[in-house]
Scaffold this active site. Structure first.
Site, PDB file in Angstrom:
ATOM      1  N   ASP A  83     -12.638   8.082  -3.185  1.00 47.21           N
ATOM      2  CA  ASP A  83     -12.488   7.009  -1.995  1.00 47.21           C
ATOM      3  C   ASP A  83     -11.950   7.727  -0.557  1.00 47.21           C
ATOM      4  O   ASP A  83     -11.830   8.509  -0.316  1.00 47.21           O
ATOM      5  CB  ASP A  83     -11.113   5.578  -1.041  1.00 47.21           C
ATOM      6  CG  ASP A  83     -10.586   5.364  -1.535  1.00 47.21           C
ATOM      7  OD1 ASP A  83      -9.441   7.032  -1.929  1.00 47.21           O
ATOM      8  OD2 ASP A  83      -8.893   4.865  -1.701  1.00 47.21           O
ATOM      9  N   ASN A 154      -1.496  -5.184  -0.202  1.00 44.38           N
ATOM     10  CA  ASN A 154      -2.467  -6.090  -1.026  1.00 44.38           C
ATOM     11  C   ASN A 154      -2.186  -5.952  -1.902  1.00 44.38           C
ATOM     12  O   ASN A 154      -3.987  -6.501  -2.161  1.00 44.38           O
ATOM     13  CB  ASN A 154      -2.821  -5.732   0.250  1.00 44.38           C
ATOM     14  CG  ASN A 154      -4.216  -5.041   0.248  1.00 44.38           C
ATOM     15  OD1 ASN A 154      -4.368  -3.818  -0.495  1.00 44.38           O
ATOM     16  ND2 ASN A 154      -5.326  -5.045   1.471  1.00 44.38           N
ATOM     17  N   HIS A 156      -4.703  -3.622  -3.457  1.00 45.17           N
ATOM     18  CA  HIS A 156      -6.508  -2.761  -4.058  1.00 45.17           C
ATOM     19  C   HIS A 156      -5.780  -1.653  -4.912  1.00 45.17           C
ATOM     20  O   HIS A 156      -5.061  -1.215  -4.734  1.00 45.17           O
ATOM     21  CB  HIS A 156      -6.675  -2.964  -2.251  1.00 45.17           C
ATOM     22  CG  HIS A 156      -6.173  -1.565  -1.887  1.00 45.17           C
ATOM     23  ND1 HIS A 156      -5.684  -1.180  -0.281  1.00 45.17           N
ATOM     24  CD2 HIS A 156      -5.242  -0.073  -1.844  1.00 45.17           C
ATOM     25  CE1 HIS A 156      -5.767  -0.150   0.234  1.00 45.17           C
ATOM     26  NE2 HIS A 156      -4.838   0.513  -1.306  1.00 45.17           N
ATOM     27  N   GLU A 161     -10.898  -4.359  -1.507  1.00 43.88           N
ATOM     28  CA  GLU A 161      -9.615  -4.452  -1.383  1.00 43.88           C
ATOM     29  C   GLU A 161      -9.521  -6.170  -1.814  1.00 43.88           C
ATOM     30  O   GLU A 161     -10.925  -6.714  -2.510  1.00 43.88           O
ATOM     31  CB  GLU A 161     -10.403  -4.951   0.414  1.00 43.88           C
ATOM     32  CG  GLU A 161     -10.179  -3.532   1.031  1.00 43.88           C
ATOM     33  CD  GLU A 161      -8.770  -3.684   1.011  1.00 43.88           C
ATOM     34  OE1 GLU A 161      -7.499  -3.504   1.115  1.00 43.88           O
ATOM     35  OE2 GLU A 161      -8.541  -2.790   2.738  1.00 43.88           O
TER      36      GLU A 161
END
Ligand code: GLP
Length: 265
Positions: A83, A154, A156, A161
Site C-alpha cells: 500500500d 480494526n 485491516h 478496510e
C-alpha cells in the site's frame, strides 16, 4: 533459530506464538528468506509482497543482516508493496516508498526497477488504471510467491478496510484507491504528528491478489491487536474483519504472534 512457545494448528491457519517480539521477528525473517531462496532455486526468481508499519521493521533489519553476512541476495527478486498513502510524494518521510528505502531497499542488492511501490503521485484520474496495472504486473511476474502482512487494529490487511460488502465480493477486491477507516486514521496520528494531518486516502493491493499469493505470513504483536487477531482466526469470514478473509486461503497462511496478540484466541 528460536522456537515458538506454542504452536496452534487451527482449521485454516498455523499459528506460532512467541514469548517476545525479537524471537518472533527473527523467525519471520527466516521464513521470508526461505521463501525467497526456494523460489530462486526452483524458478530462478522470487516475487515478494511486502508490508509496512512498525511490526515488520525488525524483520527487515534481520533480512539486511542476512544480506550483509552474504547469505541472502535480492538480485533475482521482485517486490510489490501492499500500500501507499494517496496522494503523497515518495520524498515525504511518511510515504511507504520512503519507509521501504529506509528499512530495506537502500541496504540490499534489490535492483531499483524490481522494487514496486504503488505511486502516490499519479493524478486522481489515472489512479484506477495505475492500480489495475500494478495487478497486471504482479500477474505478469508469475504471481506472489510470498506475502508478508501486518494486521490493523480494526482487522485491516494492507489498507483493505472493514466494509459492508458480502465476504465473496470482498475476496474479489482488486488493487484500488480507498478511503481510510477512522481507526486507521487514529493509529496513523503518531506518524503524522496529529490526526488532522493524516492523509485520509490510500492505494492498496486488493484482497484478491493477497489471497492468490502462494504463501502468506501474518505478523501481529501487542494487546491492541488481540481482538482483531482472534476475530480473524476464530470469527466468521466477513468483510467487516478483513483479516478473517484469510481463512479462505486455508493451508497457506501462517500467523506469527507474541503472547499479548494471541491473548484472545
Ligand atoms: C498500516 C499498514 C498496514 C499495517 C498496519 C499495522 O495501516 N497499511 O499494512 O499492517 O498499519 O501497522 P503496525 O504494524 O504499525 O501496527
Amino acid at each position: 533459530m528460536s522456537a515458538p512457545a506454542r504452536v496452534l494448528e487451527l482449521a485454516n491457519a498455523s499459528v506460532l506464538v512467541f514469548p517476545d517480539r525479537v524471537s518472533a521477528c527473527q523467525v519471520a525473517a527466516e521464513r521470508v528468506a526461505h521463501a525467497l531462496r526456494s523460489a530462486v532455486a526452483t524458478r530462478g526468481r522470487a516475487v515478494l509482497g511486502l508490508a509496512t508499519g512498525s511490526t515488520p521493521e525488525p524483520i527487515y533489519a534481520h533480512l539486511v543482516a542476512l544480506h550483509r553476512e552474504g547469505t541472502l541476495s535480492f538480485a533475482n527478486v521482485s517486490t510489490y508493496n501492499l500500500d501507499e498513502y494517496y496522494p503523497i510524494s515518495p520524498l515525504d518521510p511518511n510515504s511507504y516508498r520512503a519507509y521501504m528505502h529506509r528499512h530495506l531497499f537502500r541496504a540490499v542488492d534489490l535492483p531499483a526497477n524490481q522494487a514496486h511501490v504503488l505511486d502516490g503521485t499519479v493524478p486522481a484520474s489515472a489512479a484506477a488504471e495505475h492500480a489495475a496495472q500494478f495487478d497486471r504486473w504482479i500477474a505478469a511476474d508469475g504471481g506472489l510467491d510470498f506475502q508478508l502482512l501486518g494486521l490493523g487494529r480494526n482487522g485491516h490487511i494492507g489498507f483493505n478496510e472493514p466494509s459492508e460488502l458480502a465476504a465473496e465480493a470482498a475476496m474479489r477486491l482488486p488493487t484500488r484507491l480507498v478511503d481510510l477507516h477512522p481507526v486507521t486514521l487514529a493509529d496513523a496520528a503518531k506518524d503524522f504528528g496529529d490526526e488532522s494531518r493524516v492523509i485520509s486516502r490510500a492505494l492498496t493491493v486488493g484482497v484478491a491478489p493477497i489471497l492468490a499469493a502462494r504463501s502468506i505470513l501474518v505478523v501481529a504483536f501487542g494487546p491492541n491487536k488481540a481482538e482483531a487477531v482472534a476475530q480473524s482466526l476464530r470469527g466468521p469470514i466477513t468483510a467487516q474483519v478483513p483479516g478473517s478473509l484469510l481463512q479462505s486461503a486455508s493451508g497457506k497462511v501462517t500467523w506469527i504472534l507474541d503472547e499479548a496478540a494471541a491473548g484472545d484466541i
